[in-house]
Design a protein around this motif. Sequence first.
Motif, PDB file in Angstrom:
ATOM      1  N   PRO A  51      -8.369  -7.443 -25.988  1.00  0.00           N
ATOM      2  CA  PRO A  51      -9.487  -7.958 -26.798  1.00  0.00           C
ATOM      3  C   PRO A  51     -10.833  -7.882 -26.080  1.00  0.00           C
ATOM      4  O   PRO A  51     -11.850  -7.517 -26.686  1.00  0.00           O
ATOM      5  CB  PRO A  51      -9.095  -9.411 -27.070  1.00  0.00           C
ATOM      6  N   LYS A  52     -10.835  -8.173 -24.803  1.00  0.00           N
ATOM      7  CA  LYS A  52     -12.082  -8.118 -24.039  1.00  0.00           C
ATOM      8  C   LYS A  52     -12.579  -6.678 -23.928  1.00  0.00           C
ATOM      9  O   LYS A  52     -13.778  -6.406 -24.071  1.00  0.00           O
ATOM     10  CB  LYS A  52     -11.874  -8.711 -22.654  1.00  0.00           C
ATOM     11  N   ALA A  53     -11.678  -5.737 -23.701  1.00  0.00           N
ATOM     12  CA  ALA A  53     -12.056  -4.328 -23.608  1.00  0.00           C
ATOM     13  C   ALA A  53     -12.612  -3.820 -24.936  1.00  0.00           C
ATOM     14  O   ALA A  53     -13.606  -3.089 -24.962  1.00  0.00           O
ATOM     15  CB  ALA A  53     -10.860  -3.491 -23.169  1.00  0.00           C
ATOM     16  N   ALA A  64       0.825  -1.197   0.000  1.00  0.00           N
ATOM     17  CA  ALA A  64       0.000   0.000   0.000  1.00  0.00           C
ATOM     18  C   ALA A  64       0.865   1.255   0.000  1.00  0.00           C
ATOM     19  O   ALA A  64       0.476   2.281  -0.525  1.00  0.00           O
ATOM     20  CB  ALA A  64      -0.920   0.000   1.201  1.00  0.00           C
ATOM     21  N   LYS A  65       2.060   1.186   0.588  1.00  0.00           N
ATOM     22  CA  LYS A  65       2.922   2.354   0.666  1.00  0.00           C
ATOM     23  C   LYS A  65       3.716   2.590  -0.611  1.00  0.00           C
ATOM     24  O   LYS A  65       4.032   3.710  -0.948  1.00  0.00           O
ATOM     25  CB  LYS A  65       3.905   2.198   1.834  1.00  0.00           C
ATOM     26  N   SER A  66       4.073   1.528  -1.303  1.00  0.00           N
ATOM     27  CA  SER A  66       4.938   1.688  -2.465  1.00  0.00           C
ATOM     28  C   SER A  66       4.146   2.139  -3.688  1.00  0.00           C
ATOM     29  O   SER A  66       3.001   1.785  -3.866  1.00  0.00           O
ATOM     30  CB  SER A  66       5.664   0.380  -2.785  1.00  0.00           C
ATOM     31  N   ALA A  67       4.821   2.911  -4.493  1.00  0.00           N
ATOM     32  CA  ALA A  67       4.205   3.392  -5.729  1.00  0.00           C
ATOM     33  C   ALA A  67       4.317   2.297  -6.791  1.00  0.00           C
ATOM     34  O   ALA A  67       5.178   1.423  -6.709  1.00  0.00           O
ATOM     35  CB  ALA A  67       4.921   4.649  -6.208  1.00  0.00           C
ATOM     36  N   PRO A  68       3.449   2.325  -7.804  1.00  0.00           N
ATOM     37  CA  PRO A  68       3.550   1.317  -8.853  1.00  0.00           C
ATOM     38  C   PRO A  68       4.895   1.434  -9.572  1.00  0.00           C
ATOM     39  O   PRO A  68       5.413   2.524  -9.788  1.00  0.00           O
ATOM     40  CB  PRO A  68       2.392   1.632  -9.798  1.00  0.00           C
ATOM     41  N   LYS A  69       5.436   0.298  -9.919  1.00  0.00           N
ATOM     42  CA  LYS A  69       6.745   0.272 -10.558  1.00  0.00           C
ATOM     43  C   LYS A  69       6.650   0.335 -12.082  1.00  0.00           C
ATOM     44  O   LYS A  69       7.631   0.574 -12.757  1.00  0.00           O
ATOM     45  CB  LYS A  69       7.497  -0.987 -10.136  1.00  0.00           C
ATOM     46  N   GLY A  70       5.486   0.129 -12.625  1.00  0.00           N
ATOM     47  CA  GLY A  70       5.306   0.173 -14.071  1.00  0.00           C
ATOM     48  C   GLY A  70       3.937   0.741 -14.413  1.00  0.00           C
ATOM     49  O   GLY A  70       3.200   1.204 -13.548  1.00  0.00           O
ATOM     50  N   ASP A  71       3.612   0.675 -15.671  1.00  0.00           N
ATOM     51  CA  ASP A  71       2.315   1.204 -16.102  1.00  0.00           C
ATOM     52  C   ASP A  71       1.281   0.120 -16.333  1.00  0.00           C
ATOM     53  O   ASP A  71       0.159   0.412 -16.728  1.00  0.00           O
ATOM     54  CB  ASP A  71       2.488   2.053 -17.362  1.00  0.00           C
ATOM     55  N   GLY A  72       1.627  -1.123 -16.110  1.00  0.00           N
ATOM     56  CA  GLY A  72       0.680  -2.219 -16.293  1.00  0.00           C
ATOM     57  C   GLY A  72       0.422  -2.547 -17.744  1.00  0.00           C
ATOM     58  O   GLY A  72      -0.651  -3.043 -18.094  1.00  0.00           O
ATOM     59  N   CYS A 124      -2.395  -5.076 -22.381  1.00  0.00           N
ATOM     60  CA  CYS A 124      -2.340  -5.792 -23.658  1.00  0.00           C
ATOM     61  C   CYS A 124      -3.065  -7.133 -23.556  1.00  0.00           C
ATOM     62  O   CYS A 124      -3.718  -7.560 -24.508  1.00  0.00           O
ATOM     63  CB  CYS A 124      -0.890  -6.008 -24.083  1.00  0.00           C
ATOM     64  N   ARG A 125      -2.967  -7.774 -22.411  1.00  0.00           N
ATOM     65  CA  ARG A 125      -3.627  -9.066 -22.229  1.00  0.00           C
ATOM     66  C   ARG A 125      -5.148  -8.911 -22.211  1.00  0.00           C
ATOM     67  O   ARG A 125      -5.874  -9.750 -22.735  1.00  0.00           O
ATOM     68  CB  ARG A 125      -3.125  -9.702 -20.926  1.00  0.00           C
ATOM     69  N   LEU A 168      -8.193   2.478 -27.916  1.00  0.00           N
ATOM     70  CA  LEU A 168      -7.906   1.049 -27.847  1.00  0.00           C
ATOM     71  C   LEU A 168      -7.247   0.550 -29.130  1.00  0.00           C
ATOM     72  O   LEU A 168      -6.404  -0.351 -29.099  1.00  0.00           O
ATOM     73  CB  LEU A 168      -9.178   0.252 -27.550  1.00  0.00           C
ATOM     74  N   LYS A 169      -7.613   1.130 -30.278  1.00  0.00           N
ATOM     75  CA  LYS A 169      -6.957   0.756 -31.531  1.00  0.00           C
ATOM     76  C   LYS A 169      -5.485   1.146 -31.500  1.00  0.00           C
ATOM     77  O   LYS A 169      -4.613   0.399 -31.937  1.00  0.00           O
ATOM     78  CB  LYS A 169      -7.658   1.413 -32.725  1.00  0.00           C
ATOM     79  N   ALA A 170      -5.196   2.329 -30.956  1.00  0.00           N
ATOM     80  CA  ALA A 170      -3.808   2.777 -30.843  1.00  0.00           C
ATOM     81  C   ALA A 170      -3.030   1.888 -29.873  1.00  0.00           C
ATOM     82  O   ALA A 170      -1.882   1.522 -30.134  1.00  0.00           O
ATOM     83  CB  ALA A 170      -3.758   4.232 -30.386  1.00  0.00           C
ATOM     84  N   VAL A 171      -3.668   1.503 -28.779  1.00  0.00           N
ATOM     85  CA  VAL A 171      -3.021   0.616 -27.815  1.00  0.00           C
ATOM     86  C   VAL A 171      -2.790  -0.750 -28.441  1.00  0.00           C
ATOM     87  O   VAL A 171      -1.741  -1.377 -28.228  1.00  0.00           O
ATOM     88  CB  VAL A 171      -3.864   0.504 -26.518  1.00  0.00           C
ATOM     89  N   SER A 172      -3.717  -1.212 -29.239  1.00  0.00           N
ATOM     90  CA  SER A 172      -3.562  -2.495 -29.918  1.00  0.00           C
ATOM     91  C   SER A 172      -2.355  -2.481 -30.849  1.00  0.00           C
ATOM     92  O   SER A 172      -1.578  -3.438 -30.893  1.00  0.00           O
ATOM     93  CB  SER A 172      -4.834  -2.822 -30.699  1.00  0.00           C
ATOM     94  N   ALA A 173      -2.208  -1.394 -31.577  1.00  0.00           N
ATOM     95  CA  ALA A 173      -1.051  -1.269 -32.467  1.00  0.00           C
ATOM     96  C   ALA A 173       0.241  -1.250 -31.655  1.00  0.00           C
ATOM     97  O   ALA A 173       1.236  -1.883 -32.032  1.00  0.00           O
ATOM     98  CB  ALA A 173      -1.173   0.008 -33.305  1.00  0.00           C
ATOM     99  N   TRP A 174       0.239  -0.564 -30.537  1.00  0.00           N
ATOM    100  CA  TRP A 174       1.425  -0.519 -29.679  1.00  0.00           C
ATOM    101  C   TRP A 174       1.747  -1.905 -29.130  1.00  0.00           C
ATOM    102  O   TRP A 174       2.899  -2.320 -29.126  1.00  0.00           O
ATOM    103  CB  TRP A 174       1.198   0.468 -28.534  1.00  0.00           C
ATOM    104  N   CYS A 175       0.714  -2.618 -28.676  1.00  0.00           N
ATOM    105  CA  CYS A 175       0.927  -3.970 -28.139  1.00  0.00           C
ATOM    106  C   CYS A 175       1.487  -4.899 -29.215  1.00  0.00           C
ATOM    107  O   CYS A 175       2.378  -5.722 -28.945  1.00  0.00           O
ATOM    108  CB  CYS A 175      -0.378  -4.534 -27.571  1.00  0.00           C
ATOM    109  N   SER A 176       0.985  -4.789 -30.438  1.00  0.00           N
ATOM    110  CA  SER A 176       1.492  -5.604 -31.534  1.00  0.00           C
ATOM    111  C   SER A 176       2.954  -5.302 -31.811  1.00  0.00           C
ATOM    112  O   SER A 176       3.756  -6.204 -32.078  1.00  0.00           O
ATOM    113  CB  SER A 176       0.680  -5.377 -32.794  1.00  0.00           C
ATOM    114  N   ALA A 177       3.321  -4.038 -31.765  1.00  0.00           N
ATOM    115  CA  ALA A 177       4.717  -3.660 -32.001  1.00  0.00           C
ATOM    116  C   ALA A 177       5.621  -4.188 -30.888  1.00  0.00           C
ATOM    117  O   ALA A 177       6.771  -4.569 -31.143  1.00  0.00           O
ATOM    118  CB  ALA A 177       4.835  -2.144 -32.085  1.00  0.00           C
ATOM    119  N   GLN A 178       5.120  -4.255 -29.675  1.00  0.00           N
ATOM    120  CA  GLN A 178       5.912  -4.762 -28.558  1.00  0.00           C
ATOM    121  C   GLN A 178       6.108  -6.264 -28.659  1.00  0.00           C
ATOM    122  O   GLN A 178       7.133  -6.790 -28.255  1.00  0.00           O
ATOM    123  CB  GLN A 178       5.254  -4.403 -27.228  1.00  0.00           C
ATOM    124  N   ASP A 179       5.113  -6.978 -29.184  1.00  0.00           N
ATOM    125  CA  ASP A 179       5.214  -8.414 -29.341  1.00  0.00           C
ATOM    126  C   ASP A 179       6.280  -8.804 -30.360  1.00  0.00           C
ATOM    127  O   ASP A 179       6.920  -9.839 -30.256  1.00  0.00           O
ATOM    128  CB  ASP A 179       3.864  -9.025 -29.753  1.00  0.00           C
TER     129      ASP A 179
END
Length: 138
Positions: A59-61, A42-50, A55-56, A125-136
Amino acid sequence: MLPIRRTTAAAIGAVALAGALISAAPAQAESASPAPAASKAAKSAPKGDGAKAICRRLPKAQTRVDTAIDRLKGDPTVLGSVARLEQRVANAQSAGHTQVHAYLNDRLTFRKSLLPTLQKRQEDLKAVSAWCSAQDSK
């Protein structure tokens, strides 16, 4: 018969009072004790952006947003559509139900504002999908 009702009411009141006092006792005991130490998570800040989780779940979103847009754009036979609510507003107005008309009209205003929001989310979401594809591919 009246005295029986008074005694019954008094007994119910006494039981309710006792229940309130019993349930308040643990709350008072908790407030008297020192506060427990907060967990490290609870005290620590998130280490990443999730990003991996986003990306996982992408498709459901996308499916949920597409379904909501289709429903809002539906004809008057589609539950939840703007056209159906417009018909209900018109019916309330023609029937002279002013309070119902005002209530439904406010709901219609909100529902109409959902469409641009969802369409913007669909683009994002389309832009995020393209980003996720590029990361894969890396």
